[in-house]
Write a protein that holds these residues in place. Structure first.
Motif, PDB file in Angstrom:
ATOM      1  N   GLN A  89       0.836  -1.142  -0.002  1.00 17.32           N
ATOM      2  CA  GLN A  89      -0.189   0.014   0.081  1.00 17.32           C
ATOM      3  C   GLN A  89       0.881   1.420   0.050  1.00 17.32           C
ATOM      4  O   GLN A  89       2.104   1.147   0.402  1.00 17.32           O
ATOM      5  CB  GLN A  89      -0.912   0.168   1.320  1.00 17.32           C
ATOM      6  N   THR A  90       0.186   2.480  -0.650  1.00 17.76           N
ATOM      7  CA  THR A  90       1.143   3.538  -0.524  1.00 17.76           C
ATOM      8  C   THR A  90       0.199   4.622   0.173  1.00 17.76           C
ATOM      9  O   THR A  90      -1.034   4.640  -0.051  1.00 17.76           O
ATOM     10  CB  THR A  90       1.196   3.953  -1.992  1.00 17.76           C
ATOM     11  N   PHE A  91       0.840   5.502   1.197  1.00 16.72           N
ATOM     12  CA  PHE A  91       0.131   6.226   1.809  1.00 16.72           C
ATOM     13  C   PHE A  91       0.605   7.788   1.806  1.00 16.72           C
ATOM     14  O   PHE A  91       1.798   7.849   1.644  1.00 16.72           O
ATOM     15  CB  PHE A  91       0.403   5.963   3.526  1.00 16.72           C
ATOM     16  N   ASN A  92      -0.190   8.795   1.230  1.00 18.41           N
ATOM     17  CA  ASN A  92       0.086  10.094   0.799  1.00 18.41           C
ATOM     18  C   ASN A  92       0.281  10.937   2.112  1.00 18.41           C
ATOM     19  O   ASN A  92      -0.506  11.602   2.599  1.00 18.41           O
ATOM     20  CB  ASN A  92      -0.766  10.582  -0.091  1.00 18.41           C
ATOM     21  N   LEU A  93       1.782  11.125   2.557  1.00 15.85           N
ATOM     22  CA  LEU A  93       1.862  11.794   3.821  1.00 15.85           C
ATOM     23  C   LEU A  93       1.738  13.354   3.371  1.00 15.85           C
ATOM     24  O   LEU A  93       1.509  14.413   4.283  1.00 15.85           O
ATOM     25  CB  LEU A  93       3.152  11.351   4.515  1.00 15.85           C
ATOM     26  N   GLY A  94       2.123  13.762   2.112  1.00 13.84           N
ATOM     27  CA  GLY A  94       2.394  14.939   1.968  1.00 13.84           C
ATOM     28  C   GLY A  94       3.721  15.473   2.208  1.00 13.84           C
ATOM     29  O   GLY A  94       4.387  14.761   2.629  1.00 13.84           O
ATOM     30  N   GLU A  95       4.139  16.705   2.056  1.00 17.74           N
ATOM     31  CA  GLU A  95       5.565  17.433   2.175  1.00 17.74           C
ATOM     32  C   GLU A  95       5.514  17.297   3.776  1.00 17.74           C
ATOM     33  O   GLU A  95       5.031  17.724   4.508  1.00 17.74           O
ATOM     34  CB  GLU A  95       5.353  18.859   1.651  1.00 17.74           C
ATOM     35  N   ARG A  96       6.824  16.892   4.111  1.00 17.47           N
ATOM     36  CA  ARG A  96       7.415  16.741   5.565  1.00 17.47           C
ATOM     37  C   ARG A  96       8.676  16.867   5.494  1.00 17.47           C
ATOM     38  O   ARG A  96       9.496  16.522   4.535  1.00 17.47           O
ATOM     39  CB  ARG A  96       6.912  15.286   6.017  1.00 17.47           C
ATOM     40  N   ASP A  97       9.265  17.319   6.543  1.00 17.38           N
ATOM     41  CA  ASP A  97      10.655  17.652   7.005  1.00 17.38           C
ATOM     42  C   ASP A  97      11.657  16.319   6.951  1.00 17.38           C
ATOM     43  O   ASP A  97      11.174  15.460   8.011  1.00 17.38           O
ATOM     44  CB  ASP A  97      10.899  18.500   8.156  1.00 17.38           C
ATOM     45  N   PRO A  98      12.275  16.298   5.937  1.00 18.34           N
ATOM     46  CA  PRO A  98      12.906  14.623   6.202  1.00 18.34           C
ATOM     47  C   PRO A  98      13.682  14.493   7.249  1.00 18.34           C
ATOM     48  O   PRO A  98      14.166  13.351   7.586  1.00 18.34           O
ATOM     49  CB  PRO A  98      13.771  14.962   4.888  1.00 18.34           C
ATOM     50  N   PHE A  99      13.945  15.456   8.092  1.00 14.04           N
ATOM     51  CA  PHE A  99      14.857  15.009   9.316  1.00 14.04           C
ATOM     52  C   PHE A  99      13.853  15.151  10.547  1.00 14.04           C
ATOM     53  O   PHE A  99      14.471  15.173  11.619  1.00 14.04           O
ATOM     54  CB  PHE A  99      15.951  16.383   9.443  1.00 14.04           C
ATOM     55  N   VAL A 100      12.783  14.878  10.519  1.00 14.49           N
ATOM     56  CA  VAL A 100      11.806  14.748  11.268  1.00 14.49           C
ATOM     57  C   VAL A 100      11.367  13.266  11.304  1.00 14.49           C
ATOM     58  O   VAL A 100      10.679  13.086  10.367  1.00 14.49           O
ATOM     59  CB  VAL A 100      10.495  15.766  11.410  1.00 14.49           C
ATOM     60  N   GLY A 101      11.408  12.469  12.333  1.00 12.49           N
ATOM     61  CA  GLY A 101      10.949  11.034  12.408  1.00 12.49           C
ATOM     62  C   GLY A 101       9.620  10.821  12.307  1.00 12.49           C
ATOM     63  O   GLY A 101       9.032  11.531  12.909  1.00 12.49           O
ATOM     64  N   ILE A 102       9.201   9.744  11.727  1.00 11.91           N
ATOM     65  CA  ILE A 102       7.864   9.500  11.670  1.00 11.91           C
ATOM     66  C   ILE A 102       7.796   8.013  12.320  1.00 11.91           C
ATOM     67  O   ILE A 102       8.502   7.176  11.688  1.00 11.91           O
ATOM     68  CB  ILE A 102       6.927   9.544  10.255  1.00 11.91           C
ATOM     69  N   HIS A 103       7.091   7.861  13.583  1.00  4.31           N
ATOM     70  CA  HIS A 103       6.957   6.498  13.988  1.00  4.31           C
ATOM     71  C   HIS A 103       5.667   5.940  13.455  1.00  4.31           C
ATOM     72  O   HIS A 103       4.708   6.582  13.344  1.00  4.31           O
ATOM     73  CB  HIS A 103       6.986   6.734  15.581  1.00  4.31           C
ATOM     74  N   THR A 104       5.845   4.749  12.938  1.00  3.69           N
ATOM     75  CA  THR A 104       4.528   3.969  12.649  1.00  3.69           C
ATOM     76  C   THR A 104       4.354   2.646  13.262  1.00  3.69           C
ATOM     77  O   THR A 104       5.188   1.960  13.992  1.00  3.69           O
ATOM     78  CB  THR A 104       4.909   3.452  11.229  1.00  3.69           C
ATOM     79  N   MET A 105       2.897   2.393  13.446  1.00  5.74           N
ATOM     80  CA  MET A 105       2.721   1.113  14.273  1.00  5.74           C
ATOM     81  C   MET A 105       1.288   0.637  13.586  1.00  5.74           C
ATOM     82  O   MET A 105       0.652   1.454  13.001  1.00  5.74           O
ATOM     83  CB  MET A 105       2.783   1.348  15.607  1.00  5.74           C
ATOM     84  N   PHE A 106       0.827  -0.661  14.105  1.00  4.41           N
ATOM     85  CA  PHE A 106      -0.459  -0.955  13.537  1.00  4.41           C
ATOM     86  C   PHE A 106      -1.446  -0.937  14.745  1.00  4.41           C
ATOM     87  O   PHE A 106      -0.943  -1.366  15.898  1.00  4.41           O
ATOM     88  CB  PHE A 106      -0.521  -2.411  13.086  1.00  4.41           C
ATOM     89  N   THR A 107      -2.790  -0.884  14.401  1.00  2.00           N
ATOM     90  CA  THR A 107      -3.726  -1.062  15.532  1.00  2.00           C
ATOM     91  C   THR A 107      -3.885  -2.626  15.725  1.00  2.00           C
ATOM     92  O   THR A 107      -3.528  -3.301  14.867  1.00  2.00           O
ATOM     93  CB  THR A 107      -4.967  -0.685  15.057  1.00  2.00           C
ATOM     94  N   PRO A 108      -4.183  -3.192  16.961  1.00  2.00           N
ATOM     95  CA  PRO A 108      -4.289  -4.529  17.241  1.00  2.00           C
ATOM     96  C   PRO A 108      -4.792  -5.427  16.218  1.00  2.00           C
ATOM     97  O   PRO A 108      -4.558  -6.299  15.933  1.00  2.00           O
ATOM     98  CB  PRO A 108      -4.980  -4.620  18.601  1.00  2.00           C
TER      99      PRO A 108
END
Length: 819
Positions: free
Chosen positions: A673-692
């Protein structure tokens, strides 16, 4: 098949913090909209929050004493020398900021009040401010609204009227015994006067009346207000302390009117959160401004000068905090946190904005009643993890000199739900272990354990004990009586699936020891020459141990790492899974799979670009299942490229060229799948996880938490104003209905899981219909009270507030119009 999470009915509770005082004093807008009863800046439907940031100082009306909430009790001190007068245990103030009542209440005595939620109601306790004598305990329904002096309460009920004005009935009660004093019918809006002397009601015949709270007699009346043709959804939002002006709220904004004759003085479109200051001659509010980047809220200031209201201080439109001094001649301002840290606090002249005094970088907390002291929380020891200590300090406004200080700092490190979801445990950076009741935030246990700093917390399978594993050892406490039942020194070990063997590296050791759990006796030692071995995980069958060896050197002196497997029964080295030259590789393992992410610096001379390589190994036989090299377009230098989720066997990759997040199969690398985050600062981390249920992907950024539908790739819910959300501390209850996360380092938020709810489907029949819009309108006009799930579904704008706009958008969606 989508799992529909039927959220439980919960008692909404205002978290400890500065807005608790505003809610208790009735300063939130009424009538025009139904406020989400949570902290103002949070779109998350918080059930409760526990703040460890210094919560401010509450002064008595005379200013001679003040109350200060610490992490375990409330202190009352003298203002002159900060001498401690008495303390109140935290159980009496766990859920509310302490408040002082006016000195005229309770037979002229200065009274201190604390409040907490108890079984669907609010319990207030009144204390004499001089000697801490408990005067009385009163328990009242949280649906009532109270006068500023807690002498009166108001209940509203809607009358069966078919007109478009939707009038309702106001029932005024005596707070002490809940006795009904009088009833007013056909009311469009109402508000307590600031001094609790009158109740102002706007009647359906457009008459504004000031009623005596003791008997309901009319003290003052303004007939035939010119309100225009549309008189629906009005609200008296605020009344000036001098009772010369009032603000009338409409869905389109605010109207400033004279309280002498009802005349319209000014109109403020799109204005929210208004406040009168300095006896009513100063006014501030937030104004929404639509920009290509989204909605921006700016602060506007107005002053009453020579019979007219004029705008002032335009340069302060973006301040994060402000407070006028008691005499109104100066204003304390703060621009919030910047990339360099916290901004300084300024004291300015109200008329010109000129800086009078500059205080150091701090979190401002207000003035003393006489305006001679400024209260600031200094930020100490900020680390790269965002963990800071706070020191609450007092400063003279005339000289800028510091007078004294009070300490109160904690930082939340790790959190976990109990197996039944009824409790929540957390560790703090100051070596505390805390246990709360999950549904309302009541603090159940606190243990001091400095050796558990930065430790991981968990419950035993039966939920009877709390276990914390930290660098200094493992501790286990029984929740029922608070007793320490187990204590093991040294770093925590890895326990085999059958619970018979654990692997541990002793302090300052270079080898791994296999020991029996029963008596801790040594079975054998695993060591590699020239390296330090760390245990990582047992395979599910317990036959193999995965380890990592660091600080190994090749013939040229270069440092490298290896990952290897050992036979638990024989103690022999089975194989080396991977050898990497990156001294700090990222890796994840669950005993089944091992993922290793290595970084390679660019070499322009050799034409080698910057890259990272993800390799996936099967631990049981060492097979390399998948390997992928990621170019610089997929990550920022030295930043985590995404996240591996071993349970779902997926991983995420950020593509900074087009602002997308890619979800891939961990074994094959196939794009899922592909999720469109939009423009983001590349030096700001994004943490990801799934719902149960693994049907939604969660992305956590510094100021946004988003839920994405894995099947469609669409964002279905987001909280836009979460402050410094720490994704690694976000966890779900075992039933998946609740979640907990840290907001910054010091606020723990517990909220209902918002996904599984179709926005607009208020009646939960998996369709958006006209009936859903009607039900939302009933909530907005207070004909009905929504449950937690209904609030989430009706808040289609996702701004934390139920308004007429939500009902209109639901109606448009129901009839097939674009939203």
């Amino acid at each position: 098949m989508r799992v529909n999470l039927e959220l439980r009915k919960r008692a909404w509770q205002i978290g400890a913090g500065l807005l608790a005082a505003a809610a208790l004093f009735g300063s939130m807008a009424s009538g025009a909209r139904a406020e989400m009863p949570n902290i103002q800046w949070m779109k998350a439907p918080a059930l409760w929050s526990q703040g460890f940031t210094p919560e401010g100082v509450v002064f008595s009306p005379s200013g001679h004493v003040f109350a200060f909430r610490t992490s375990s009790f409330t202190e009352v001190r003298k203002t002159s020398d900060q001498k401690l007068l008495f303390t109140i245990p935290v159980s009496h103030s766990a859920n509310r900021r302490p408040l002082f009542l006016t000195s005229t209440v309770r037979q002229g005595m200065g009274v201190f009040v604390t409040g907490e939620s108890v079984s669907g109601a609010t319990q207030y306790q009144f204390w004499r401010a001089t000697d801490s004598t408990l005067l009385e305990t009163v328990r009242r329904t949280r649906g009532l609204e109270y006068s500023p002096d807690f002498l009166y309460a108001v209940e509203t009920t809607f009358t069966p009227d078919t007109t478009t004005t939707n009038p309702f009935t106001v029932i005024v009660r005596r707070f002490r015994d809940d006795h009904i004093l009088f009833t007013v019918e056909n009311v469009l809006a109402w508000k307590f006067s600031p001094r609790s002397s009158h109740l102002y009601v706007l009647r359906s015949d457009r008459t504004l009346q000031a009623l005596n709270l003791a008997d309901g007699s009319v003290v003052r009346e303004i007939p035939s207000l010119d309100l225009g043709a549309n008189v629906t959804h009005l609200g008296i939002v605020a009344i000036a302390r001098n009772e010369a002006f009032f603000l009338l709220g409409r869905p389109s904004g605010l109207e400033l009117r004279s309280l002498t004759d009802g005349r319209l003085l000014r109109t403020f479109p799109n204005a929210t959160y208004p406040q009168f200051h300095h006896d009513g001659y100063l006014l501030s509010y937030r104004e929404a401004e639509e920009t290509p980047q989204g909605t921006i809220y700016r602060t506007r200031f107005w002053q009453f000068v020579v019979n007219d209201w004029v705008p002032i201080l335009p340069e302060l439109s973006n301040v994060a905090f402000f407070e006028f001094s008691p005499d109104g001649r100066s204003i304390m301002t703060w621009e919030g946190r910047t990339e360099e840290g916290s901004a300084p606090v300024f004291l300015r002249r109200t008329f010109t904005g000129e800086v009078i005094r500059e205080f150091p970088a701090a979190i401002p907390q207000g003035f003393s009643p006489d305006g001679q002291l400024a209260v600031l929380a200094l930020i100490l020891n900020t680390t790269d993890r965002g963990v800071s200590d706070y020191l609450t300090t007092f400063w003279r406004t005339d000289t800028g000199q510091r007078v004294d200080q009070l300490e109160d700092y904690r930082a939340i490190w790790d959190i976990a739900f109990s197996p039944d979801g009824q409790m929540l445990a957390g560790t703090t950076a100051k070596g505390e272990v805390r246990v709360w009741r999950a549904n309302d935030g009541t603090l159940l246990r606190v243990w001091e354990a400095p050796e558990t700093t930065a430790g991981r917390v968990s419950f035993s399978p039966g939920g009877q004990t709390v276990i914390v594993e930290g660098p200094g050892g493992t501790r286990e406490w029984r929740i029922s009586d608070g007793q320490l039942v187990r204590q093991v020194e040294g770093p925590p070990g890895i326990v085999s699936p059958d619970g018979q063997v654990f692997a541990v590296r002793p302090p300052n050791g270079t080898a791994v020891e296999l020991r029996r759990v029963a008596d801790r006796s040594l079975i054998r030692t695993l060591a590699i020459e020239g390296g330090t071995v760390h245990p990582l995980a047992f395979t599910p069958d317990g036959a193999t141990l995965l380890t990592r060896t660091i600080e190994r050197k090749d013939a040229s002196g270069n440092t490298f790492n290896t990952f290897e497997t050992w036979s638990v029964s024989g103690g022999n080295l089975l194989r080396t899974l991977a050898t990497v030259d990156d001294p700090h590789p990222s890796f994840e393992t669950d005993g089944r799979l091992l993922t290793v992410l290595t970084y390679r610096s660019p070499d322009p001379m050799a034409g080698i670009p910057e890259s990272r390589t993800l390799s996936v190994y099967r631990v049981s036989d060492g097979a390399l299942l998948h390997s992928e090299t990621l170019s610089s377009a997929n990550f920022a230098a030295r930043r985590q490229f995404g996240r591996v989720d071993l349970e779902s066997e997926t991983y995420t990759v950020r593509n900074f060229d087009n602002g997308t997040l890619l979800l891939r199969d961990l074994i094959t690398g196939r794009l899922l799948q592909t999720f469109n985050l939009g423009e983001r600062d590349p030096f700001v981390g994004i943490h990801t996880m799934f719902t149960p249920d693994e049907q939604y992907l969660i992305t956590v950024e510094p100021r946004r938490i988003s839920f994405w539908d894995v099947e469609t790739g669409q964002r279905v819910h987001h909280f836009d104003r979460e402050l410094n959300a720490v994704g690694s501390s976000l966890t779900f209850s075992p039933d998946g209905l609740s979640m907990a996360y840290t907001q910054g380092a010091r606020v723990l938020v517990v909220a209902d899981n918002p996904v599984g709810i179709l926005l607009g489907d208020v009646n939960d029949n998996r369709k958006v219909e006209v009936g859903d819009a009607i039900l939302t309108l009933r909530f907005v006009t207070r004909v009905a009270t929504p449950t937690a799930r209904e609030r989430l579904a009706a808040d289609i704008v996702t701004d934390g507030i139920l308004t007429v706009q939500d009902a209109i958008l639901i109606l448009r969606r129901a009839v097939g119009l674009p939203v």
